[in-house]
Motif scaffolding. Structure first.
Motif, mmCIF file in Angstrom:
data_model
loop_
_atom_site.group_PDB
_atom_site.id
_atom_site.type_symbol
_atom_site.label_atom_id
_atom_site.label_comp_id
_atom_site.label_asym_id
_atom_site.label_seq_id
_atom_site.Cartn_x
_atom_site.Cartn_y
_atom_site.Cartn_z
ATOM 1 N N LEU A 1 -2.866 15.480 1.973
ATOM 2 C CA LEU A 1 -3.518 13.930 1.642
ATOM 3 C C LEU A 1 -4.521 13.998 0.719
ATOM 4 O O LEU A 1 -5.478 14.685 1.028
ATOM 5 N N ASP A 2 -4.589 13.187 -0.090
ATOM 6 C CA ASP A 2 -5.615 13.126 -1.103
ATOM 7 C C ASP A 2 -6.598 11.910 -0.793
ATOM 8 O O ASP A 2 -6.132 10.714 -0.663
ATOM 9 N N PRO A 3 -7.793 12.171 -0.299
ATOM 10 C CA PRO A 3 -8.783 11.078 0.257
ATOM 11 C C PRO A 3 -8.873 9.978 -0.737
ATOM 12 O O PRO A 3 -8.999 8.791 -0.337
ATOM 13 N N LYS A 4 -8.794 10.043 -2.089
ATOM 14 C CA LYS A 4 -8.877 9.155 -2.923
ATOM 15 C C LYS A 4 -7.811 8.243 -2.927
ATOM 16 O O LYS A 4 -7.696 7.121 -3.062
ATOM 17 N N VAL A 5 -6.693 8.765 -2.687
ATOM 18 C CA VAL A 5 -5.343 8.068 -2.768
ATOM 19 C C VAL A 5 -5.359 7.299 -1.317
ATOM 20 O O VAL A 5 -4.808 6.156 -1.355
ATOM 21 N N MET A 6 -5.813 8.008 -0.106
ATOM 22 C CA MET A 6 -5.807 7.316 0.945
ATOM 23 C C MET A 6 -6.599 6.026 1.074
ATOM 24 O O MET A 6 -6.482 4.980 1.660
ATOM 25 N N GLU A 7 -7.870 6.320 0.304
ATOM 26 C CA GLU A 7 -8.869 5.085 0.387
ATOM 27 C C GLU A 7 -8.240 4.153 -0.662
ATOM 28 O O GLU A 7 -8.559 2.828 -0.231
ATOM 29 N N ALA A 8 -7.538 4.320 -1.509
ATOM 30 C CA ALA A 8 -6.833 3.232 -2.476
ATOM 31 C C ALA A 8 -6.017 2.595 -1.501
ATOM 32 O O ALA A 8 -5.617 1.477 -1.715
ATOM 33 N N CYS A 9 -5.087 3.182 -0.578
ATOM 34 C CA CYS A 9 -4.203 2.574 0.365
ATOM 35 C C CYS A 9 -4.988 1.820 1.355
ATOM 36 O O CYS A 9 -4.495 0.478 1.362
ATOM 37 N N CYS A 10 -6.210 2.261 1.720
ATOM 38 C CA CYS A 10 -6.880 1.257 2.523
ATOM 39 C C CYS A 10 -7.266 -0.184 1.853
ATOM 40 O O CYS A 10 -7.244 -1.193 2.340
ATOM 41 N N PHE A 11 -7.820 0.048 0.487
ATOM 42 C CA PHE A 11 -8.193 -1.102 -0.199
ATOM 43 C C PHE A 11 -6.860 -2.036 -0.588
ATOM 44 O O PHE A 11 -7.213 -3.306 -0.483
ATOM 45 N N ILE B 1 -4.205 -2.530 1.051
ATOM 46 C CA ILE B 1 -4.094 -3.482 2.403
ATOM 47 C C ILE B 1 -4.743 -4.527 2.377
ATOM 48 O O ILE B 1 -4.352 -5.540 2.607
ATOM 49 N N GLU B 2 -6.318 -4.240 2.407
ATOM 50 C CA GLU B 2 -7.174 -5.612 2.220
ATOM 51 C C GLU B 2 -6.927 -6.415 1.285
ATOM 52 O O GLU B 2 -7.110 -7.582 1.357
ATOM 53 N N ASP B 3 -6.623 -5.897 0.179
ATOM 54 C CA ASP B 3 -6.731 -6.764 -0.968
ATOM 55 C C ASP B 3 -5.460 -7.561 -0.803
ATOM 56 O O ASP B 3 -5.095 -8.859 -1.743
ATOM 57 N N SER B 4 -4.422 -7.207 -0.222
ATOM 58 C CA SER B 4 -3.243 -8.177 0.077
ATOM 59 C C SER B 4 -3.149 -9.203 1.133
ATOM 60 O O SER B 4 -2.132 -9.696 1.503
ATOM 61 N N LEU B 5 -4.270 -8.822 2.006
ATOM 62 C CA LEU B 5 -4.391 -9.614 3.156
ATOM 63 C C LEU B 5 -4.753 -11.108 2.770
ATOM 64 O O LEU B 5 -5.415 -11.314 1.550
ATOM 65 N N HIS B 6 -4.752 -12.017 3.817
ATOM 66 C CA HIS B 6 -5.068 -13.500 3.527
ATOM 67 C C HIS B 6 -6.397 -13.870 3.075
ATOM 68 O O HIS B 6 -7.487 -12.910 3.246
ATOM 69 N N PHE B 7 -6.706 -14.963 2.626
ATOM 70 C CA PHE B 7 -8.051 -15.110 1.890
ATOM 71 C C PHE B 7 -9.171 -15.243 2.900
ATOM 72 O O PHE B 7 -10.317 -14.627 2.613
ATOM 73 N N THR B 8 -8.988 -15.708 4.168
ATOM 74 C CA THR B 8 -10.208 -15.597 5.308
ATOM 75 C C THR B 8 -10.524 -14.323 5.547
ATOM 76 O O THR B 8 -11.649 -14.021 5.557
ATOM 77 N N TYR B 9 -9.594 -13.176 5.582
ATOM 78 C CA TYR B 9 -9.823 -11.908 5.878
ATOM 79 C C TYR B 9 -10.667 -11.545 4.802
ATOM 80 O O TYR B 9 -11.746 -10.700 5.121
ATOM 81 N N ALA C 1 0.945 -1.394 -0.129
ATOM 82 C CA ALA C 1 -0.160 -0.114 -0.071
ATOM 83 C C ALA C 1 0.905 1.360 0.021
ATOM 84 O O ALA C 1 0.425 2.364 -0.662
ATOM 85 N N LYS C 2 1.795 1.331 0.816
ATOM 86 C CA LYS C 2 2.712 2.516 0.894
ATOM 87 C C LYS C 2 3.325 3.037 -0.684
ATOM 88 O O LYS C 2 3.822 4.276 -0.552
ATOM 89 N N ILE C 3 3.176 2.037 -1.392
ATOM 90 C CA ILE C 3 4.027 2.528 -2.839
ATOM 91 C C ILE C 3 2.933 3.521 -3.290
ATOM 92 O O ILE C 3 3.485 4.604 -4.094
#
Length: 576
Positions: A486-496, A498-506, A442-444
């Motif tokens: 801080l651009d809200p769209k970029v920060m929301e993309a960071c949130c997504f 992170i979630e998209d990189s977590l394991h299958f169960t999450y 995400a931090k990229i």
């Protein structure tokens, strides 16, 4: 229901097992080694011998990643008798945060049946005669099986139980949920229909529950949002049109008929000013709530107690896919007081002593000799190892347990937590490595804002239902940053990201809204210095201090929250 002689036989068996724990453990180890010493895995260490001391001297302590190549070979078609276990594997399971193939044998399945019978004996002993009450309203959700390359079926332990012929035989008599609703692939439709059938049989229900307390609480929240529609279905005898699953509709067609009196009764109950004790009002013969309320589930007990109106919360067992089984001999005690007595005939247990430090718990199995089941010490914490007939040898389950005492000659444990686990707000578990990988991805995205991530930590926020993950970020501007904010769209993309990189169960739980959207909280610069000062003041070594990946102390969370300057959420669910 269990007959009186079966109930007494179960209690007598528990006394025998706990009295002869060492003998039973030794016998079990002997059986495992004599049967499996010739397999490829054990032959490397035992050279065909079935000697317990040689086993402890030569066989290494392993984690899932160490044993995974052997399990994968079986999943790809190699004979299990050549690789791990002399028995034929009949299926697989899951364990931990990410799906894992766990071997299952006929013997291990039979042990689970025996374990459930013993657990039921204790419920009868403490709750009393419940034969006349009727049915259990247990919320059960099966997950689709996955087929391995050689045709083995991978599924959760609970799903295997639900599919078993013995369970299907007793289901109509003992449970309110029809088989079709349990196997409905849509969680929302399944929840709705199971609640509907539970309401229609309200006068027969003596127990309400699920495997975990979080599921019970989630069902109450769901009922709050849908009770009017449920009443309408009961009044008309017709299922709502949005219930499209054919199994659910067929089950409803065979049971439902118009019942305006029941609909009026439920409406009157639900329209009251307070929902304090609503479970007891809706299901008046209920004697207890059956669900695991210990460990990570403890956070749900206060809210559950509000809804259940004084009904006891029964945490009946401790178990895992690897076969370790513990039973609560005092099922009516408070969740905070629950201890589990391990059954010595389930698997062979060893325990690595844990050293508690100021910031995190650590075990060093290279320098610390594991101890047997009967040799653990009250008050000490241990990491659990299991050796079993399914082909796991000195396997680290990952659970940390504290010894609270003994019943006869068998120790009793409280669940403390998981080793190397950072986050969890429900049944899922997320490791430090998972968090590190996701944040790195995400931090990229911060590059386009001219910002860099200097420090981060996380915690599982369970102040609302469902809970969600919170990541605290401290940022600073890159050299040459031209004042970009801080651009809200970029920060929301960071949130997504992170979630998209977590394991299958999450990701699966997030998709089904069992876990709410992940949140990033931006804190002032200098926040993590203040956090370090806190831990140093609590005894951490300044030279060895590392920012914890997961924050648990309330005082530390207060430091972080007092310095938050912005909050962002993911607005779409991750992919599966």
């Amino acid at each position: 229901m269990m007959e009186t002689n079966e109930y007494e036989s179960g209690l007598n068996m528990l006394e025998e097992l706990t009295t002869n724990a060492q003998q039973i453990q030794d016998q079990l180890m002997g059986e495992i080694l004599s049967r499996n010493a010739g397999t490829e895995y054990l032959r490397r260490f035992l050279h065909g011998q079935a000697d317990k001391q040689l086993f402890k001297k030569n066989v290494p302590i392993v984690s899932y990643e160490d044993i995974k190549p052997y399990i994968d070979r079986i999943a790809n078609g190699e004979a299990s008798s050549d690789v791990l276990s002399a028995e034929t594997f009949i299926g697989t399971g899951t364990s931990g945060g990410q799906p894992k193939l766990i071997p299952v044998t006929a013997e291990s399945a039979n042990r689970m049946t025996m374990f459930n019978a013993l657990r039921w004996s204790l419920v009868l002993k403490h709750v009393g005669d419940i034969d006349e009450a009727g049915k259990r309203m247990e919320l059960m959700f099966a997950k689709p099986e996955v087929e391995t390359p050689c045709g083995l079926k991978a599924s959760a332990v609970s799903t295997r139980v639900f599919k078993g012929s013995s369970f299907r035989a007793i289901l109509p008599k003992l449970y309110t949920s029809p088989f079709e609703t349990i196997f409905c692939p849509d969680t929302k439709q399944s929840m709705y229909c199971q609640l509907l059938f539970g309401l229609m049989q309200r006068d027969e229900v003596f127990m309400i529950g699920s495997i975990f307390a979080s599921t019970v609480l989630r069902s109450i929240k769901f009922f709050e949002n849908n009770w009017q529609e449920l009443c309408s279905n009961i009044r008309t005898g017709q299922l709502s049109d949005w219930i499209t699953d054919s199994g659910c509709r067929n089950a409803a067609a065979s049971i439902m008929k118009p019942n305006s009196d029941l609909a009026d009764l439920i409406e009157n109950i639900c329209q009251c000013k307070s929902w304090d004790g609503i479970i007891r009002k809706l299901w008046p013969k209920t004697k207890y709530i059956g669900a695991i309320c210990t460990g990570a589930m403890m956070q749900y007990t206060a809210e559950l107690e509000f809804y259940c109106g004084g009904l006891p919360l029964v945490s009946g067992f401790y178990g895992c896919s690897e076969g370790a089984n513990g039973i609560n001999l005092e099922p009516l005690c408070k969740p905070s007081d629950v201890s589990y007595t391990f059954l010595p005939n389930a698997v062979y247990y060893e325990f690595i002593p844990i050293e508690e430090e100021s910031v995190e718990m650590k075990s060093n199995d290279k320098d610390t000799e594991p101890v047997d089941l009967v040799n653990v010490k009250p008050g000490r914490c241990y990491e659990l190892l299991v050796t079993s007939s399914i082909g796991l040898y000195r396997y680290k389950v990952g659970d940390v347990l504290m010894v609270t005492g003994f019943h006869n000659n068998t120790p009793q444990f409280q669940f403390v937590g998981r080793q190397n686990v950072s986050l969890g707000v429900d049944v899922e578990r997320t490791s430090e490595s998972d968090i590190l990988k996701a944040v790195t991805e995400a931090k990229i995205l911060l590059d386009q804002l001219g910002l860099i991530l200097t420090e981060y930590t996380s915690y599982g926020d369970t102040s609302s239902t469902p809970g969600h993950y919170v990541i605290f970020w401290e940022l600073k501007a890159k050299e040459g940053n031209n004042g970009k904010e801080l651009d809200p769209k970029v920060m929301e993309a960071c949130c997504f990201r992170i979630e998209d990189s977590l394991h299958f169960t999450y990701r699966m739980y997030r998709k089904e809204n069992i876990i709410a959207a992940l949140e990033i909280r931006i804190v002032k610069q200098g926040t993590f210095e203040a956090l370090m000062d806190y831990f140093v003041s609590r005894g951490a070594s300044l030279s060895q201090y590392k920012t914890p990946i997961c924050i648990k102390p309330k005082a530390a969370l207060k430091i972080l929250d007092s310095r938050v300057i912005a909050k962002f959420f993911s607005h779409k669910a991750p992919t599966i």
